[in-house]
Each structure stands twice: as structure tokens, then as C-alpha cells.
Design a protein around this motif. Structure first.
Motif: not given
Length: 568
Positions: A514, A535-536, A538-539
Motif C-alpha cells: 500500500e 492502495e492508491s 492519489t487516495s
């Protein structure tokens, strides 16, 4: 009651006249002959002496470590020791390259019993002793010097005759002038030379002369002077293997052993972890590992030290101190903040230069070399600082804190440590980190987002759905990247947030990997940190910004009244 003038009761030790001593310029460059006396000298000092099962376990462990000479008992003085020696021989438990040693006093019937115990042995050292110190000659045995020599010579002659009568055994003879360090030096040489003559030692058949500090009464340098003086003055030095047997009454047994090796000793008798009468024998583990740290292979294997320690604790029924050199449970552990910071930096340098010589602050040896892991190198309590906290988060949880965040979070841990008054585990540190940063989900939490961009345009458009108290609001913004677009979206909603610093990295590997983002922002003129994981990336970065906003609102008086409507 202690005397204010102890000179009225105690005398200083006698120094050795050796103005041209050579040992201070020497270095230990090879391992000595090692002899473990755990099963005899160590055993006789135990509250509960070892039974057959514990003795056998200890013996087997000594073989695994690599000892080639092991004193297994005092068979003429103990039926348990006699039976143990017989079991080793009769059950063929002694490897071909290992020599067992037994001790006997210089008395005819005890010597006879000793050879009964050794019948059939492949390799054996018969170790005989008598006290040579003037106090013992006068107070204990009431003998003069000639009578003392006669005792030693007659015992040696009897032992030599017994050896000649059993040529199937590869015999070695050892003599100890007990209390050597408090014996007159010229008399020590005289009695040893008399014993050498009685035994018939030669360069091809050397005898061991063991020169013990039976009671440590002087500084280590004096013992070294005595050994060098003896080696210079004894006739036919090449007919002898000079052995030392330091005790630890003054707490300097290890230093004394090291200096005597520099002074010419060939052999060391001692015990694992220093068990022995009074304050103990010399500690062979410490001696051996001291050599190892200087680039000298000690020819003993302590590459998995913890099981060895636990086995010795079981057999001796005595604990090893947690601060025992190289071995104790806490010796590779730093609680001090400055120590932790230095170790953390040293470990980072080591990872960057794995083939370089070991050079890590505060760690004289790589814990991996003795079978320890790095997990316990740094532990945290109220004395610790940012270095220790950061190290544990990185090593055990994959969280690499930026410097300023490390400083801030260490204060959080410090408060917990002072409040609880106990050590803070890595799991407690992680939970405090999660509570402070990762789980700051109120008043705002990211639900989802969508990115879009026009062909040949450097800008991206972001739509983010944010939730608070069950209500959702869609925010829109445009920027040169997702995070810049999110900041614009927040600004459009009335939240001016300025990015001061940003760090990111992956955490974990494979399917479990992650992203983690550390965001430092300025809100209302105040710098605030936030952290997000996802996991992203950006997030993760957007969650980090919201974490900072939530932490900022949590310190404001009206924070409880902030809802999603304030974003509109």
C-alpha cells in the motif's frame, strides 16, 4: 563496620619487579587453548549441583560450541562425578578429538580413585594441585617449603606411574600451584621445576602448568607481570603449556585473562558466563567475543547465543544477567534517545555499505553474528527520543517518518511513556501513530474520487466525494496533479490549505503493498501534519490532507460543530 584506615587491617599486594615488561606492547592475535571447567569448578559452586541429566546436557552443549578440552568433574571426591565420567567413557560419548580433564588433590588414595574413573578413556588430562601460598602453608597445612614441594613431587610420580600402566590412553599431565598469584614467585618457579623433573616433561611431551588466580587479590596488570616473569625464569619453557585460571573476586577476571595471554599464557580455564565460587570464574564467552570484535576468530561458536544461554541457565539453575556482555537480553538494546538516533543512522549507513567493516555507533558487534535480530536493538521508554520511535516504526511497521513528523510524534509517545511509567512496545507505538494520524476521520473522510484530463493538457480535473456525519459533498478542482487539484477543490469550498512538505513511499510488498503519504500543510497560519494510507497513492495523499485538516479542527474550540455543510 568499615575502617576509616583500612591499612591497619589490610595490606596492599606485592608487585613484581619487571621494569622491562613486554606484554603491554602485545596484542591477542590467536585464540588460546580453551578448557571449560563448568562441570567441575562451576558445578561445585552451584546451590544445587547438577545431576547426571543436567551434566550430560551441559557436556553436549560444550561439544557443539567447539570445546576440545572439558573438565568433567572431581571423581575422587564425588560419586556423582565418578559415575558421570564413567558414563561418558563407557557409553562412548566423547568425540575422538576431545580430551576430558579431571581434578584430584595430591593425595595417594584420591589419585588411585581418579584413575579408576578414567579407565578406558581415549584422551584424558589428569589435573593435580596443592596449595603453595605462604598463608596456606602455615595456617591450613602446616608445612614448610620443602614439604610442600615433596607433596607435589610424590603426587606427580604416582600419576606418571599410573599413566605408564595404561598406555592405551593418550595422557596429559597438569599441575596447579594453587593460589599461584599470592605465592612467592621464586618458590612458584622452584616447585613447578621440581614437578617437571618428576614428570619428565619435554618439548615432545609437554605438561600443562596451570597458574591460577585462585582468589583475585591484585590488579590485572600484576597477574600479567607474574605470568611474564614466570615464563622468563622457568627452565625449559618449551616443555610447558602455560595455562591460567582467573577468578573474579575484584571484578576484573576478563581483563586479567586478556593481559595474561598478552604476557605469554597459552591456555585459559574458565566457565560460560562466569559461574564459579564467590564472584565466579573468568567468563569464556566474554573473552571469546572480545577477540571476535577485534577480528580474531576465537575457535568457539557462539553464532546462536540465546539457546546456549538458556541451556546454561537450565543446567546451573542460575539466571544470566540481562546486561551480561554480548549475551544478556538487553545488551543490544538502547533506550536513550541520543543512542537510538545514532544507531538508527548507523544502521542506515550499514544498509548503504553492506560490505564495509562493522561501524555502527554503540554496537561493538553485529547482533546477527550471535543469532540476535535487530528487533530488540531499540526499545522505547520515557528516556527515549525520536530516533528510537522512528526506528521501530520503520523496522517493524514499514513507516518511514519525515524528520519533522518524527520530532512531533516522539512527543506523543513521550507523553504515553510518562503517563504509563513503563516501556512502550512497538505495537503501542504503532497504535499511538494510528490514533494520532491514520484514524483521524472526523469531521471529514474521503469516500472516493475521479480524475480526468484533456489530451495534451498538463492539468487534471478532480471530483472528490467527502463525507461527514453521514452527509456527502462532491468537491471539484483542477491542477497540475491530483494533489494540487484537491487543494484547489478545498479552496473552492472555503478551506485554504497550503502544502508545506510532502513525502510518500510504498509499504509492504506484493498484493499487500500500500502507499503511505505524509503531508505537512499550513492552515490558518499553523503547520499541521497528516498521514494517509491506501492502495492508491492519489487516495493516500488526499487522505493525508484530510488527516491534517481533521487534526487541526480537533484542536479548535468549535471543532465539534464542523460538518460537511461547511465545505459547501
Amino acid at each position: 563496620m568499615m575502617l576509616t584506615d583500612p591499612a591497619k587491617k589490610y595490606r596492599p599486594f606485592v608487585t613484581v619487579d619487571l621494569p622491562d615488561r613486554q606484554w603491554p606492547n602485545k596484542r591477542i592475535e590467536t585464540a588460546p587453548i580453551w578448557c571449560s571447567v563448568d562441570l567441575r569448578d562451576g558445578n561445585q559452586s552451584l546451590i544445587d549441583p547438577m545431576d547426571q541429566e543436567r551434566k550430560q546436557r551441559f557436556f553436549d552443549m560444550l561439544l557443539k560450541v567447539g570445546f576440545k578440552q572439558i573438565e568433567v568433574g572431581f571423581p575422587s571426591a564425588s560419586q556423582t562425578d565418578f559415575d558421570f565420567v564413567r558414563s561418558l567413557i563407557e557409553q562412548d560419548k566423547i568425540p575422538e578429538d576431545v580430551t576430558i580433564q579431571v581434578l584430584t588433590q595430591a593425595r595417594p588414595h584420591l589419585i588411585e580413585r581418579t584413575f579408576e574413573a578414567l579407565q578406558g578413556a581415549k584422551n584424558a588430562i589428569v589435573h593435580v594441585y596443592n596449595a603453595t601460598d605462604p598463608m596456606f602453608r602455615r595456617v591450613v597445612f602446616n608445612v614448610d617449603k620443602p614439604e610442600c614441594v615433596q607433596i607435589a613431587v610424590e603426587a606427580t610420580q604416582q600419576i606418571r606411574a599410573q599413566m605408564d600402566a595404561a598406555p592405551e590412553t593418550n595422557w596429559t599431565f597438569q599441575y596447579s600451584p594453587e593460589l599461584f598469584t599470592t605465592t612467592e614467585m621464586d618458590f612458584a618457579v622452584e616447585i613447578v621445576e621440581a614437578v617437571m623433573g618428576a614428570y619428565g616433561s619435554s618439548a615432545d611431551r609437554p605438561m600443562i602448568v596451570n597458574l591460577p588466580a585462585t582468589v583475585e587479590v591484585a590488579t590485572p596488570n600484576n597477574y600479567a607481570d607474574q605470568i611474564e616473569w614466570f615464563c622468563r625464569h622457568v627452565k625449559n619453557r618449551d616443555h610447558l603449556i602455560v595455562s591460567v585460571h582467573p577468578h573474579n573476586d575484584r571484578g576484573t577476571g576478563v581483563a586479567a585473562a586478556e593481559l595474561t595471554l598478552m604476557a605469554g599464557a597459552d591456555r585459559v580455564e574458565g566457565t560460560l558466563f562466569g559461574n564459579g565460587e564467590r564472584t565466579g570464574n573468568v567468563d569464556i564467552v566474554t573473552l571469546a567475543m572480545n577477540m571476535y570484535t577485534q577480528g580474531v576468530y576465537p575457535e568457539l561458536d557462539f553464532s546462536n547465543i540465546t539457546p546456549i544461554m538458556r541451556e546454561v541457565e537450565y543446567c546451573n539453575q542460575l539466571p544470566v544477567h540481562p546486561r551480561h556482555p554480548y549475551v544478556g537480553d538487553l545488551v543490544f538494546t538502547a533506550f536513550s534517545g541520543s543512542h537510538q538516533d545514532a544507531i538508527k543512522k548507523g544502521m542506515a549507513d550499514r544498509r548503504a555499505n553492506p560490505d564495509a567493516l562493522w561501524d555502527v555507533p554503540y554496537l561493538p558487534i553485529d547482533p546477527l553474528d550471535v543469532g540476535r535480530s535487530y528487533e530488540a536493538v531499540i526499545r522505547v521508554n520515557s528516556q527515549s527520543g525520536k530516533g528510537g520511535v522512528s526506528y521501530l516504526l520503520e523496522q517493524e511497521h514499514g513507516i518511514e517518518l519525515p524528520r519533522r513528523l518524527s520530532i512531533e510524534f516522539s512527543q506523543v509517545v513521550q507523553e504515553v511513556a510518562e503517563r504509563t511509567g513503563r516501556e512502550i512496545t512497538s505495537q503501542m507505538i504503532y497504535q499511538a501513530f494510528a490514533d494520532e494520524y491514520l484514524e483521524q476521520c472526523a469531521p471529514f473522510a474521503l469516500v472516493n474520487h475521479r480524475l480526468s484530463s484533456e489530451p495534451d493538457s498538463p492539468k487534471v480535473t478532480l471530483e472528490a466525494v467527502v463525507e461527514s456525519d453521514g452527509s456527502r459533498q462532491t468537491l471539484k478542482g483542477e491542477g497540475n496533479g491530483p494533489l494540487a487539484a484537491f487543494i484547489k477543490a478545498l479552496a473552492a469550498a472555503g478551506h485554504d490549505v497550503e502544502i508545506i512538505d510532502y513525502h510518500e513511499h510504498s509499504r509492504g510488498q506484493g498484493a499487500d503493498a500500500e502507499a503511505i503519504a505524509y503531508v505537512e500543510v499550513r492552515i490558518d497560519g499553523k503547520a499541521v501534519f497528516g498521514v494517509g494510507t491506501d492502495e492508491s497513492i492519489t487516495s493516500a495523499s488526499m487522505k493525508g490532507v484530510l488527516s491534517a485538516i481533521n487534526r487541526h479542527h480537533s484542536t479548535q474550540p468549535a471543532a465539534a460543530n464542523v460538518t460537511a455543510e461547511t465545505l459547501g
